[in-house]
Design a protein around this motif. Structure first.
Motif, short mmCIF file in Angstrom:
data_model
loop_
_atom_site.label_atom_id
_atom_site.label_comp_id
_atom_site.label_asym_id
_atom_site.label_seq_id
_atom_site.Cartn_x
_atom_site.Cartn_y
_atom_site.Cartn_z
N HIS A 94 0.82 -1.21 0.00
CA HIS A 94 0.00 0.00 0.00
C HIS A 94 0.86 1.27 0.00
O HIS A 94 0.48 2.28 -0.59
CB HIS A 94 -0.96 0.01 1.21
CG HIS A 94 -0.27 -0.07 2.53
ND1 HIS A 94 0.28 -1.23 3.01
CD2 HIS A 94 -0.04 0.88 3.48
CE1 HIS A 94 0.82 -1.01 4.19
NE2 HIS A 94 0.65 0.27 4.49
N ASN A 95 2.02 1.22 0.64
CA ASN A 95 2.92 2.37 0.65
C ASN A 95 3.46 2.66 -0.74
O ASN A 95 3.57 3.82 -1.16
CB ASN A 95 4.08 2.13 1.61
CG ASN A 95 3.65 2.09 3.06
OD1 ASN A 95 2.82 2.88 3.49
ND2 ASN A 95 4.19 1.15 3.83
N TRP A 96 3.80 1.61 -1.47
CA TRP A 96 4.32 1.80 -2.83
C TRP A 96 3.22 2.30 -3.76
O TRP A 96 3.48 3.10 -4.65
CB TRP A 96 4.91 0.48 -3.35
CG TRP A 96 5.87 -0.14 -2.39
CD1 TRP A 96 6.67 0.50 -1.49
CD2 TRP A 96 6.12 -1.53 -2.22
NE1 TRP A 96 7.40 -0.41 -0.78
CE2 TRP A 96 7.10 -1.67 -1.20
CE3 TRP A 96 5.64 -2.69 -2.84
CZ2 TRP A 96 7.58 -2.91 -0.78
CZ3 TRP A 96 6.11 -3.92 -2.43
CH2 TRP A 96 7.07 -4.03 -1.41
N MET A 97 2.01 1.85 -3.54
CA MET A 97 0.89 2.32 -4.34
C MET A 97 0.67 3.82 -4.12
O MET A 97 0.39 4.56 -5.05
CB MET A 97 -0.38 1.54 -3.99
CG MET A 97 -0.35 0.08 -4.41
SD MET A 97 -1.80 -0.83 -3.84
CE MET A 97 -3.09 -0.03 -4.80
N TYR A 98 0.80 4.25 -2.89
CA TYR A 98 0.65 5.67 -2.56
C TYR A 98 1.66 6.52 -3.33
O TYR A 98 1.36 7.63 -3.79
CB TYR A 98 0.84 5.86 -1.05
CG TYR A 98 0.79 7.30 -0.60
CD1 TYR A 98 -0.43 7.96 -0.44
CD2 TYR A 98 1.97 7.99 -0.31
CE1 TYR A 98 -0.48 9.29 -0.03
CE2 TYR A 98 1.93 9.32 0.10
CZ TYR A 98 0.71 9.96 0.23
OH TYR A 98 0.67 11.27 0.63
N TYR A 108 4.90 3.54 -7.32
CA TYR A 108 5.98 2.75 -7.91
C TYR A 108 5.92 1.27 -7.55
O TYR A 108 6.95 0.59 -7.45
CB TYR A 108 7.36 3.35 -7.58
CG TYR A 108 7.71 3.59 -6.13
CD1 TYR A 108 7.73 2.55 -5.20
CD2 TYR A 108 8.09 4.85 -5.70
CE1 TYR A 108 8.11 2.75 -3.89
CE2 TYR A 108 8.47 5.08 -4.37
CZ TYR A 108 8.48 4.03 -3.48
OH TYR A 108 8.86 4.24 -2.17
N GLU A 109 4.71 0.73 -7.39
CA GLU A 109 4.61 -0.69 -7.08
C GLU A 109 5.15 -1.57 -8.21
O GLU A 109 5.76 -2.60 -7.97
CB GLU A 109 3.17 -1.09 -6.72
CG GLU A 109 2.15 -0.93 -7.83
CD GLU A 109 1.45 0.42 -7.83
OE1 GLU A 109 0.28 0.47 -8.21
OE2 GLU A 109 2.10 1.42 -7.44
N ASP A 110 4.95 -1.15 -9.48
CA ASP A 110 5.47 -1.94 -10.60
C ASP A 110 7.00 -2.00 -10.57
O ASP A 110 7.60 -3.06 -10.77
CB ASP A 110 5.00 -1.35 -11.93
CG ASP A 110 3.53 -1.58 -12.19
OD1 ASP A 110 2.92 -2.45 -11.52
OD2 ASP A 110 2.96 -0.90 -13.07
N LYS A 111 7.62 -0.86 -10.31
CA LYS A 111 9.09 -0.81 -10.24
C LYS A 111 9.59 -1.65 -9.05
O LYS A 111 10.66 -2.28 -9.14
CB LYS A 111 9.57 0.62 -10.11
CG LYS A 111 9.38 1.43 -11.39
CD LYS A 111 9.92 2.85 -11.21
CE LYS A 111 9.77 3.65 -12.49
NZ LYS A 111 10.28 5.04 -12.33
#
Length: 270
Positions: A152-156, A159-162
């Protein structure tokens, strides 16, 4: 069957049982060790570290990457468990981050490792910075990458894909990616996921597959049926954060920590 053959088989069976028991005891020792913070150990009832690591297939001779270990909740277990045989890369916040929170968290984590060099003898701190493309571990070196309550932090930050691409790069062919994350109800919008801190299991699987991973198995070891995933301050309403303070505290303590998915992915061998 002669008596000698029977005796040999019994000895072999006993040896195998002891070997298996020793491995289990090593993990149990890491979980029950005096080095662990009492506050951290109190959360075992919600985070089920033994069952989680066993499901993910983490063995004591592996090279493992832990993503954004924060205060080191899982590091307290993985460091001693991997010990002399294995290796733990702790991919923490970037050294050159302008965030005072990141800087403070990284310093506290490094101080923790330095204060108990025996427990963390084979832990190496690296950087997790998907936006800059820095390596979390040497490419193709890791047997497993594990991440706990971070998606959830990366989504915020978008950069979740990276992030998942960096996991794929660090893993050996056939390596494991283990993901534990707060679980949103099916059909939750991406906007609501970012706002609440709860992510749908389907979305995590989608991002992992996009990076090249294959879903091997899902476990309910960290499920919490008491959690509706609908709270005034999202997942942070529940312990350990308890963002509402004393308001509804007993209610949220009775729920416990969040309902969580536990997923094991595999990097294809070819």
């Amino acid at each position: 069957m002669t008596m000698n053959i029977k005796k040999s088989l019994l000895v072999l069976a006993g040896t195998l049982a002891l070997a298996g028991g020793a491995q289990a005891a090593d993990l149990n020792s890491a979980i029950k060790g005096d080095h662990r913070s009492k506050d951290f150990a109190a959360r075992d009832q919600y985070r089920n570290p033994a069952e989680t690591l066993e499901f993910l297939g983490i063995e004591p001779d592996m090279t493992v990457v832990e993503i954004t270990p924060g205060g080191g909740w899982y590091t307290e277990i993985l460091g001693p468990y991997l010990g002399e045989k294995g290796k733990l890369y702790a991919a923490h916040f970037p050294e050159d981050s302008e965030s005072s929170y990141y800087q403070r968290s990284l310093k506290n984590f490094k101080d923790k490792l330095a204060a108990n060099k025996k427990a963390y003898q084979n832990v190496e701190v690296t950087e997790f910075s998907p936006q800059t493309g820095r390596e979390i571990a040497p490419a193709g070196s890791a047997d497993a990458v594990v991440t706990f309550r971070n998606v959830h932090n990366w989504m915020y930050r978008g950069y979740e894909d990276k992030a998942f691409a960096s996991f794929f790069a660090a893993l050996k062919p056939g390596g494991v990616l283990g993901v534990v994350e707060h679980r949103a109800k099916v059909g939750t919008s991406k906007e609501d996921m970012v706002e609440s801190g709860y992510v749908t299991q389907d979305y995590v699987i989608e991002v992992a597959k996009k990076a090249g991973f294959v879903l091997e198995e899902a476990s309910e070891v960290n499920a919490n049926p008491k959690d509706t995933a609908k709270h005034p301050k999202g997942v942070w309403t529940l312990p350990p954060v308890l963002r509402l303070g004393d308001e509804g505290k007993e209610k949220y303590l009775a729920i416990g920590e969040s309902d969580r998915m536990t997923l094991r992915f595999r990097k294809p061998k070819s």
